[in-house]
Design a protein around this motif. Structure first.
Motif, PDB file in Angstrom:
ATOM      1  N   PRO A   1       0.810  -1.231   0.027  1.00 57.81           N
ATOM      2  CA  PRO A   1       0.046  -0.004   0.099  1.00 57.81           C
ATOM      3  C   PRO A   1       0.627   1.424   0.060  1.00 57.81           C
ATOM      4  O   PRO A   1       1.772   1.293   0.789  1.00 57.81           O
ATOM      5  CB  PRO A   1      -0.777  -0.109   1.345  1.00 57.81           C
ATOM      6  N   GLU A   2       0.480   2.398  -0.781  1.00 61.63           N
ATOM      7  CA  GLU A   2       1.545   3.380  -1.260  1.00 61.63           C
ATOM      8  C   GLU A   2       1.478   4.174  -0.008  1.00 61.63           C
ATOM      9  O   GLU A   2       2.358   4.998   0.402  1.00 61.63           O
ATOM     10  CB  GLU A   2       0.766   3.954  -1.954  1.00 61.63           C
ATOM     11  N   ASP A   3       0.501   4.282   0.927  1.00 64.52           N
ATOM     12  CA  ASP A   3       0.478   5.109   2.019  1.00 64.52           C
ATOM     13  C   ASP A   3       0.925   4.387   3.453  1.00 64.52           C
ATOM     14  O   ASP A   3       0.861   5.053   4.460  1.00 64.52           O
ATOM     15  CB  ASP A   3      -0.903   5.645   2.570  1.00 64.52           C
ATOM     16  N   PHE A   4       1.772   3.234   3.268  1.00 67.98           N
ATOM     17  CA  PHE A   4       1.915   2.427   4.449  1.00 67.98           C
ATOM     18  C   PHE A   4       2.814   3.379   5.460  1.00 67.98           C
ATOM     19  O   PHE A   4       2.672   3.235   6.692  1.00 67.98           O
ATOM     20  CB  PHE A   4       2.901   1.133   4.001  1.00 67.98           C
ATOM     21  N   HIS A   5       3.812   3.954   4.965  1.00 71.42           N
ATOM     22  CA  HIS A   5       4.686   4.849   5.942  1.00 71.42           C
ATOM     23  C   HIS A   5       3.937   5.721   6.678  1.00 71.42           C
ATOM     24  O   HIS A   5       4.524   6.352   7.578  1.00 71.42           O
ATOM     25  CB  HIS A   5       5.819   5.467   5.140  1.00 71.42           C
ATOM     26  N   GLU A   6       2.607   6.390   6.223  1.00 74.67           N
ATOM     27  CA  GLU A   6       1.698   7.043   7.078  1.00 74.67           C
ATOM     28  C   GLU A   6       0.944   6.558   8.163  1.00 74.67           C
ATOM     29  O   GLU A   6       0.852   7.120   9.170  1.00 74.67           O
ATOM     30  CB  GLU A   6       0.822   7.995   6.072  1.00 74.67           C
ATOM     31  N   LYS A   7       0.927   5.450   7.938  1.00 74.60           N
ATOM     32  CA  LYS A   7       0.227   4.320   8.895  1.00 74.60           C
ATOM     33  C   LYS A   7       0.839   3.726   9.712  1.00 74.60           C
ATOM     34  O   LYS A   7       0.310   3.190  10.981  1.00 74.60           O
ATOM     35  CB  LYS A   7      -0.882   3.760   8.096  1.00 74.60           C
TER      36      LYS A   7
ATOM     37  N   THR B   1      15.008  -7.215   2.206  1.00 73.08           N
ATOM     38  CA  THR B   1      14.288  -8.542   1.951  1.00 73.08           C
ATOM     39  C   THR B   1      13.169  -8.609   3.301  1.00 73.08           C
ATOM     40  O   THR B   1      11.946  -8.964   2.978  1.00 73.08           O
ATOM     41  CB  THR B   1      14.991  -9.608   1.866  1.00 73.08           C
ATOM     42  N   ALA B   2      13.653  -8.438   4.340  1.00 76.23           N
ATOM     43  CA  ALA B   2      12.708  -8.674   5.602  1.00 76.23           C
ATOM     44  C   ALA B   2      11.738  -7.619   5.319  1.00 76.23           C
ATOM     45  O   ALA B   2      10.607  -7.914   5.822  1.00 76.23           O
ATOM     46  CB  ALA B   2      13.418  -8.728   6.821  1.00 76.23           C
ATOM     47  N   LEU B   3      11.932  -6.459   5.201  1.00 75.72           N
ATOM     48  CA  LEU B   3      11.040  -5.438   4.937  1.00 75.72           C
ATOM     49  C   LEU B   3      10.086  -5.546   3.976  1.00 75.72           C
ATOM     50  O   LEU B   3       8.788  -5.454   4.168  1.00 75.72           O
ATOM     51  CB  LEU B   3      11.684  -3.934   4.652  1.00 75.72           C
ATOM     52  N   ALA B   4      10.543  -5.964   2.668  1.00 76.03           N
ATOM     53  CA  ALA B   4       9.582  -6.248   1.663  1.00 76.03           C
ATOM     54  C   ALA B   4       8.332  -7.195   2.011  1.00 76.03           C
ATOM     55  O   ALA B   4       7.479  -7.262   1.718  1.00 76.03           O
ATOM     56  CB  ALA B   4      10.359  -6.346   0.427  1.00 76.03           C
ATOM     57  N   SER B   5       9.057  -8.259   2.757  1.00 74.97           N
ATOM     58  CA  SER B   5       8.503  -9.446   2.757  1.00 74.97           C
ATOM     59  C   SER B   5       7.326  -8.929   3.984  1.00 74.97           C
ATOM     60  O   SER B   5       6.117  -9.030   3.573  1.00 74.97           O
ATOM     61  CB  SER B   5       9.167 -10.586   3.736  1.00 74.97           C
ATOM     62  N   THR B   6       7.418  -8.337   4.931  1.00 73.17           N
ATOM     63  CA  THR B   6       6.579  -7.782   6.021  1.00 73.17           C
ATOM     64  C   THR B   6       5.488  -6.933   5.469  1.00 73.17           C
ATOM     65  O   THR B   6       4.344  -7.000   5.931  1.00 73.17           O
ATOM     66  CB  THR B   6       7.192  -7.361   7.406  1.00 73.17           C
ATOM     67  N   LEU B   7       6.048  -6.037   4.362  1.00 71.58           N
ATOM     68  CA  LEU B   7       4.990  -5.204   4.052  1.00 71.58           C
ATOM     69  C   LEU B   7       4.097  -5.805   2.899  1.00 71.58           C
ATOM     70  O   LEU B   7       3.001  -5.361   2.762  1.00 71.58           O
ATOM     71  CB  LEU B   7       5.830  -3.991   3.361  1.00 71.58           C
ATOM     72  N   SER B   8       4.889  -6.531   2.467  1.00 73.59           N
ATOM     73  CA  SER B   8       3.835  -7.208   0.880  1.00 73.59           C
ATOM     74  C   SER B   8       3.336  -8.425   1.514  1.00 73.59           C
ATOM     75  O   SER B   8       2.262  -8.893   0.654  1.00 73.59           O
ATOM     76  CB  SER B   8       4.623  -7.575   0.074  1.00 73.59           C
ATOM     77  N   GLY B   9       3.645  -8.983   2.833  1.00 78.52           N
ATOM     78  CA  GLY B   9       3.073 -10.197   3.073  1.00 78.52           C
ATOM     79  C   GLY B   9       3.116 -11.527   2.441  1.00 78.52           C
ATOM     80  O   GLY B   9       2.668 -12.590   2.718  1.00 78.52           O
ATOM     81  N   LYS B  10       4.392 -11.351   1.649  1.00 80.78           N
ATOM     82  CA  LYS B  10       5.088 -12.431   1.207  1.00 80.78           C
ATOM     83  C   LYS B  10       5.881 -13.219   2.000  1.00 80.78           C
ATOM     84  O   LYS B  10       6.941 -12.433   2.390  1.00 80.78           O
ATOM     85  CB  LYS B  10       5.572 -12.266  -0.166  1.00 80.78           C
ATOM     86  N   PRO B  11       6.125 -14.651   2.428  1.00 79.36           N
ATOM     87  CA  PRO B  11       7.023 -15.099   3.369  1.00 79.36           C
ATOM     88  C   PRO B  11       8.382 -15.398   2.595  1.00 79.36           C
ATOM     89  O   PRO B  11       8.242 -15.450   1.226  1.00 79.36           O
ATOM     90  CB  PRO B  11       6.345 -16.602   3.540  1.00 79.36           C
ATOM     91  N   ILE B  12       9.106 -15.587   3.393  1.00 75.40           N
ATOM     92  CA  ILE B  12      10.661 -15.697   2.764  1.00 75.40           C
ATOM     93  C   ILE B  12      11.147 -17.108   2.676  1.00 75.40           C
ATOM     94  O   ILE B  12      10.815 -17.830   3.923  1.00 75.40           O
ATOM     95  CB  ILE B  12      11.580 -14.932   3.560  1.00 75.40           C
ATOM     96  N   ARG B  13      11.615 -17.461   1.782  1.00 79.16           N
ATOM     97  CA  ARG B  13      12.084 -19.211   1.758  1.00 79.16           C
ATOM     98  C   ARG B  13      13.164 -19.189   2.890  1.00 79.16           C
ATOM     99  O   ARG B  13      13.953 -18.763   3.110  1.00 79.16           O
ATOM    100  CB  ARG B  13      12.753 -19.354   0.398  1.00 79.16           C
ATOM    101  N   ARG B  14      12.905 -20.527   3.636  1.00 76.49           N
ATOM    102  CA  ARG B  14      13.373 -20.920   4.860  1.00 76.49           C
ATOM    103  C   ARG B  14      14.954 -21.449   4.528  1.00 76.49           C
ATOM    104  O   ARG B  14      15.875 -20.987   5.450  1.00 76.49           O
ATOM    105  CB  ARG B  14      12.745 -21.700   5.692  1.00 76.49           C
ATOM    106  N   ASP B  15      15.076 -21.853   3.314  1.00 73.68           N
ATOM    107  CA  ASP B  15      16.587 -22.395   3.179  1.00 73.68           C
ATOM    108  C   ASP B  15      17.597 -21.474   2.398  1.00 73.68           C
ATOM    109  O   ASP B  15      18.585 -21.867   1.958  1.00 73.68           O
ATOM    110  CB  ASP B  15      16.472 -23.698   2.372  1.00 73.68           C
ATOM    111  N   VAL B  16      17.115 -20.048   2.267  1.00 76.09           N
ATOM    112  CA  VAL B  16      17.995 -19.125   1.299  1.00 76.09           C
ATOM    113  C   VAL B  16      18.739 -18.272   2.374  1.00 76.09           C
ATOM    114  O   VAL B  16      17.989 -17.727   3.431  1.00 76.09           O
ATOM    115  CB  VAL B  16      17.159 -18.231   0.550  1.00 76.09           C
ATOM    116  N   ALA B  17      19.916 -18.008   2.386  1.00 77.53           N
ATOM    117  CA  ALA B  17      20.678 -16.962   2.961  1.00 77.53           C
ATOM    118  C   ALA B  17      21.242 -16.033   1.996  1.00 77.53           C
ATOM    119  O   ALA B  17      21.062 -16.076   0.816  1.00 77.53           O
ATOM    120  CB  ALA B  17      21.777 -17.395   4.014  1.00 77.53           C
ATOM    121  N   MET B  18      21.457 -14.640   2.452  1.00 78.01           N
ATOM    122  CA  MET B  18      21.854 -13.670   1.787  1.00 78.01           C
ATOM    123  C   MET B  18      23.116 -12.707   2.262  1.00 78.01           C
ATOM    124  O   MET B  18      22.897 -12.488   3.596  1.00 78.01           O
ATOM    125  CB  MET B  18      20.665 -12.804   1.076  1.00 78.01           C
TER     126      MET B  18
END
Ligand code: ADP
Length: 777
Positions: free
Chosen positions: A656-662, A687-704
């Motif tokens: 959501p575009e206004d996420f930073h306001e809310k 990646t953690a931010l993008a995941s939490t804001l978009s609601g998409k989970p992160i693959r458990r076996d990937v490191a970066m």
């Protein structure tokens, strides 16, 4: 002479040499000259037996005439006469009165003179009285100091009533110059005579007083040296008699003997002997004596000229290094090359070897093996936390409790001037107001100057050029730059699981069995058990806690054996928990769910690579970004950058575009006690931010790992090898890493490379599509 002149009389003259006769004085005179003998003969003819005694002006004149004789003299009477063998006559004469020659008549065979005699005035005016008293006083004093005149004389003088006579008697007792005596004789006026004598006496006493003082001083000095000498001799004699020495003498003699035997360099020996001398002169209990003793103790204990003989056989050295260590091929080769060069040219002053790697990878034990292969002594000195130049160079002796620096301490411990000297943790030195220890260390390590290393405490120069210095560090970038420039870096990174198991099998178990007194056949730890220890009980780059865990197993087994419960033990993957308890770490990510807002990063710390979890969460709020987990400044900035990047990409990510306001955003990196810093967690946080804001989970076996720019570019980072080993340890199968780090992948052991999937990325888009669950793979 004045007008109340009584009479003029004629009589023979006896010229006197070197002596003067006053009236009332009785004296022996030895007479030898012909004319004098004739004069005496002539005098003896007359009834009065009078003769005129006058002193020659110069004693050496043999035939004096009128001008050679003083006019004023004494009329004397000859009392006795004795002819001595050889024609000399001894006469006893008594002075009668003063008289003056008025006519000089040179007849043969003697001189006849006409003399005027004067009656002395006996008037005692008060002035004369005063002068008399003063003279008597002074004379008494004089007698007291001079000690040449008997006290009876003083008594007889004090009873004299006639002033003139008093003066003459006193004058006759004094040791005056002949000219002075003549002056007294010539002083016809009694008052003048008394005064003249008073003055002469005063002067004489002054001189005598001075003389006395000088004598006293000389005597005192002599007495002191004589007394000391005497006492010393006496002490020696007593000691000899008792056949024992006092502690001090014994100590000093002992020290001198030690110094003689110690083969000290000339300068050092001179200095040491001087200190002994100082000690000898000090009272035994003073604090300063302890300081001197300590100093001598140090000087004597140092290996100034002691050294071991090198064995420089490269084959043998290689064998020893291999015997002691598994793997480490590159490090061993580099060390062997280094030794070979030293063998070829002893003078070649090569760089200092620095072994760099996380703890427990065998840096210390490699250095020990080098010493063993060269047959040199080994000393180790940790520089961790050293912040004071004086720790390297020592404190000056003027400080209370001063000590030599660590280098000198190490050499004393080594008992040889050519040990292998390991300087541990050169990257852990700090600099503060007490001076820069690294510059002191530089001097120690620099082959150009270290042959005259000078410790503040020892003060004399010590030659360090024979020492083989090896240094270690955990990370290269913390080594002070000037030191780094002189070093040859040998990297030793962490071990793979396979390596660790092999090291345990070949070295650690053996060592622990020995240490715990267990025989080979009494304990067997299976390979699978070892692997479980590595995976579930340790998480490290090196093998230190692996060794500790094996030690724990050994102790438990030893206890069982001693208790008689068992004879031998088989430790397997199944029963390992019996010995080590519940596993400390979970191996692999198997149980972990794919989660929203939780990304796995890879960090590189001083103790090697680490797996790092980054959590991000959105809360209702006003767009505030909170960062927790003890993050360093660089990491915080990196978090800001990833936040800005995500904000700029809301559309693409379906946020959501206004996420930073809310929303307020909170990023947390657990295990908060460990300080974390550096930019390499950038893409993980994004990646953690993008995941939490978009609601998409992160693959458990990937490191970066990778740094992020505001536009989403992925920049290269350091410590790739350590990070990949850590990822492998944690059971991660896939790692996203910057494309520019491709070259470093070659350093990773092939056994690890084969089991893992490395995705090289250039942009954040690739990271997200690789890490998020519904992204394209
Ligand atoms: P560091 O000095 O790097 O911290 P150490 O030299 O103290 O590590 O090593 C810790 C322990 O691990 C020592 O007992 C050492 O013998 C052992 N060790 C480390 N690496 C090896 C290896 N490659 N082969 C055999 N033993 C090893």
């Amino acid at each position: 002479m004045n007008s109340n002149l009584k009479e003029i009389r004629q009589m023979p003259l006896l010229p006197l040499r070197g002596v003067l006769v006053f009236p009332h004085m009785v004296i022996h005179l030895d007479v030898g000259r012909d004319r004098s003998v004739a004069a005496i003969d002539e005098a003896m003819i007359s009834d009065e037996r009078e003769i005129f005694l006058a002193m020659q002006k110069e004693a050496q004149t043999d035939e004096p005439d009128e001008d050679d004789i003083n006019k004023v003299g004494t009329i004397a009477q000859i009392k006795q006469l004795l002819k001595l063998p050889g024609g000399t006559i001894r006469v006893l004469v008594e002075g009668i009165s003063r008289a003056e020659i008025v006519e000089f008549d040179e007849q043969a065979p003697y001189i006849k003179v006409s003399v005027e005699q004067e009656e002395e005035s006996l008037d005692k005016t008060p002035e004369i009285e005063a002068l008399m008293r003063s003279l008597v006083d002074k004379f008494e004093h004089y007698v007291k100091i001079s000690k040449k005149i008997s006290p009876e004389t003083v008594v007889s003088v004090t009873t004299l009533e006639e002033p003139g006579r008093l003066a003459d008697v006193v004058a006759s007792h004094l040791t005056l110059k002949l000219t002075d005596k003549q002056k007294v004789l010539e002083a016809v006026n009694v008052g003048q005579r008394l005064e003249l004598l008073c003055n002469m006496l005063a002067k004489e006493m002054e001189i005598m007083e001075l003389e006395r003082k000088i004598n006293m001083r000389v005597r005192k000095q002599m007495e002191k040296t004589q007394k000391e000498y005497y006492l010393r001799e006496q002490m020696k004699a007593i000691q000899k008699e008792l056949d024992e020495k006092d502690d001090r003498t014994a100590e000093v003699e002992g020290l001198r003997e030690q110094i003689d035997k110690a083969k000290l360099p000339k300068e050092v020996k001179k200095k040491a002997l001087k200190e002994v001398e100082r000690l000898e002169k000090m009272p035994p209990m003073v604090a300063e004596a302890t300081v001197v003793r300590n100093y001598l103790d140090w000087v004597l204990a140092l290996p100034w000229s002691k050294q071991t003989k090198d064995q420089l056989d490269i084959k043998a050295a290689e064998k020893i290094l291999d015997e002691d260590h598994y793997g480490l091929r590159e490090a061993k080769d580099r060390i062997l090359e280094y030794l070979a060069i030293r063998k070829l040219s002893k003078k070649l002053k090569g760089p200092i070897v620095c072994l760099v790697g996380p703890p427990g990878v065998g840096k210390t034990s490699l250095a020990k093996s080098v010493a063993r292969s060269l047959k040199r002594k080994f000393v180790r000195m940790s520089l961790g936390g050293v912040r004071d130049e004086a720790e390297i160079r020592g404190h000056r002796r003027t400080y209370v409790g001063a000590m030599p620096g660590r280098i000198i301490q190490g050499l004393r411990q080594a008992e040889s001037r050519n040990p292998v000297f390991l300087l541990d943790e050169v990257d852990k030195m700090t600099t503060d107001f007490r001076g820069d220890p690294s510059s002191a260390l530089l001097e120690v390590l620099d082959p150009e100057q270290n042959n005259t290393f000078s410790d503040h405490y020892i003060e004399e120069k010590f030659d360090l050029s024979q020492v083989l210095f090896i240094t270690t560090a955990n990370v290269q970038y913390n080594i002070p730059r000037p030191l780094l420039d002189r070093m040859e870096i040998i990297d030793i990174s962490g071990y793979t699981e396979h390596d660790k198991v092999k090291i345990a099998e070949r070295h650690l178990i053996k060592k622990q069995l020995e240490e715990n007194g267990i025989k080979d056949q009494q304990l067997d730890i299976s390979e699978n058990a070892l692997r479980r220890i590595v995976r579930e009980y340790t998480r490290e780059s090196g093998v230190r806690s692996l060794e500790r865990q094996i030690g724990t197993v050994c102790r438990k087994v030893a206890r069982d054996i001693v208790a008689g419960d068992v004879e031998s033990v088989q430790v397997t993957a199944k029963n390992i928990e019996k010995y080590l308890g519940i596993p400390k770490y979970r191996y692999g990510m198997a149980e972990k769910e794919d989660a929203i807002g939780v990304a796995t990063g890879l960090a590189w710390t001083q103790v090697g690579g680490e797996v790092l979890t980054v959590e991000a969460t959105a809360l209702t709020g006003k767009g505030k970004l909170t960062l927790t987990g003890k993050l360093g400044d660089v990491m915080k900035e990196s978090a800001q950058a990833s936040f800005s990047y995500v904000r700029s990409k809301v559309k693409e990510l379906g946020i959501p575009e206004d996420f930073h306001e809310k929303n307020d955003i909170h990023i947390h990196v657990p295990e908060g006690a460990i300080p974390k810093d550096g930019p390499s967690a950038g893409i993980t946080m994004a990646t953690a931010l993008a995941s939490t804001l978009s609601g998409k989970p992160i693959r458990r076996d990937v490191a970066m790992t990778g740094e992020i720019t505001l536009r989403g570019r992925v920049l290269p980072v350091g410590g790739i090898k350590e990070k990949m080993l850590a990822a492998h340890r944690a059971g991660i199968k896939k790692v996203l890493l910057p494309k520019d780090n491709k070259r470093q992948l070659e350093e990773i052991p092939s056994s690890v490379r084969r089991k893992m999937d490395f995705v090289l990325v250039e942009h954040m888009d690739e990271v997200l599509s690789g890490a998020l669950v519904n992204g394209k793979d």
